[in-house]
Design a protein around this motif. Sequence first.
Motif: not given
Length: 179
Positions: A130-139, A154-158
């Motif tokens: 969404l809007d150029g970002a990856l969003i995942t619900p909190p655990v 981890e891959a997205a951050e790297e």
Amino acid sequence: YGPRPFRLDAHLARLAGSAAALFVPIPPLDLLRDELIQHLGADEVARLTLTAGGRRVLELGPVDLARIRRPVRCAPCLWPTDLPVRGHAKHGARAFWAVAARCEGVEEVILHDREGFVLEASRSNVIAALDGALITPPVDGDALDGVTRRAILEAAEEAGLPLRVAPLRVDQPVEELYL
């Protein structure tokens, strides 16, 4: 992947946590690791089930390449978050999810809480674009902290991809939804 199980130690640790939450006896993780490696062939999917009676059931099968990069029909499904067993141990709910998906005529249900916030899908975590970002619900205890989810984060951050762990509403429009 190949002859090496993907993040096997992380999967076994998650299995141990789920077993403990359900009061299911778990053998030593080294024993489980050795058994899996002994039986697992190259590029196979494994599902290890521990029973309350102390049995181990190992299901092996080929990777279903038809499931990779293909659209999946989904429907929302309310998941009560006030159950005694929290997000990391829902194995007994799989039958409920399968029935819910079948009743809706879809392949997977997106579980959400009473306020409409996405928890996870019936067989996977959820990551939205969404809007150029990856969003995942909190655990936060109601959703599974999936091993593959952690690998993707981890891959997205790297890779330097914009990433947010944030609430996601089940009715919120997104550009893409990954399960």
